[in-house]
Design an enzyme around this catalytic site. Sequence first.
Site, short mmCIF file in Angstrom:
data_model
loop_
_atom_site.label_atom_id
_atom_site.label_comp_id
_atom_site.label_asym_id
_atom_site.label_seq_id
_atom_site.Cartn_x
_atom_site.Cartn_y
_atom_site.Cartn_z
N LYS A 1 0.99 -1.24 -0.06
CA LYS A 1 0.09 -0.03 0.01
C LYS A 1 0.93 1.12 0.00
O LYS A 1 2.21 1.19 0.34
CB LYS A 1 -0.88 -0.02 1.14
CG LYS A 1 -2.03 -1.07 0.98
CD LYS A 1 -3.30 -0.98 2.03
CE LYS A 1 -4.22 -1.97 1.44
NZ LYS A 1 -5.28 -2.25 2.68
N ARG B 1 -3.17 -10.08 5.03
CA ARG B 1 -3.91 -10.09 3.49
C ARG B 1 -2.46 -9.61 2.71
O ARG B 1 -1.94 -8.43 2.76
CB ARG B 1 -4.97 -9.16 3.31
CG ARG B 1 -5.50 -9.32 1.69
CD ARG B 1 -6.94 -8.78 1.75
NE ARG B 1 -7.66 -9.04 0.65
CZ ARG B 1 -7.83 -8.37 -0.45
NH1 ARG B 1 -6.98 -7.16 -0.24
NH2 ARG B 1 -8.40 -8.80 -1.40
#
Length: 261
Positions: free
Chosen positions: A195, A230
């Site tokens: 991210k 994740r």
Amino acid sequence: TAHALELEAAGADIIDVGAVSTRPGAVAVSPEEELRRAAPVVQALHASPLRAPISVDTSCAAVAAELAALGARVVNDVSGGAMDREMLPTVARLGLPAVLMHMRGDPATMASLARYDDVVADVRSELAGRLAAAQAAGVPKWDLIGDPGIGFAKTAPQSLALLRSLHRFGLSSASAAAAASDALDYPLLVGVSRKSFLGAAVGVELPPQERAWATAAACAASVPHADILRVHDVSQMRHVAAVADAIHRGGGAPPASTDNR
């Protein structure tokens, strides 16, 4: 299918299938188009030797129901059931576990909604509300997993603040004493892989494929409280999680790994 089997062999405990981009600014697609993309993948995985459960990343109740009929065994909704009012009753009817993530708005609008009085307290309260709504709709508490939504309607500093306070969002063996009176008391999924906030933390604008080391640091920091990670780079992050788990929890099974497909 071959890729999913490789990921399972590398240590993925869950295979997450998504057919709609949830990146900031992403444009929504119709349920019909989402199904056209996702259904063949879920069907093929269900027919394959894959043993890991198939998770479907969708915020549409009709899509979740159709993919469950094809073999999906977990519903992963980035909106926490807020974008489709039929989602929570549908999950209850299907009898499947559900990951409910915190987000404000939708991918097209969420970046403009990252305004909080206290990001940790506000996200915790809003996520608790979605988990309570799921239970009110008939989803048993033991079928619910919370996700604070790192990077979704959060700036980089806000995402880091949430990672510092994960003990307030989940209850794991390593944090039970500290979190018993303050945690949400649900299993916790954390998604930090690749991210953009990682590049901000490093101080260098990195393309997603070059964020593996930063991802590893964030995964290791999450392990004391996260039950599921994740990730994209399954093999490497499995090792990171195993070592962090041995340090923080004294060994045993590391947090489950969910592949981002």
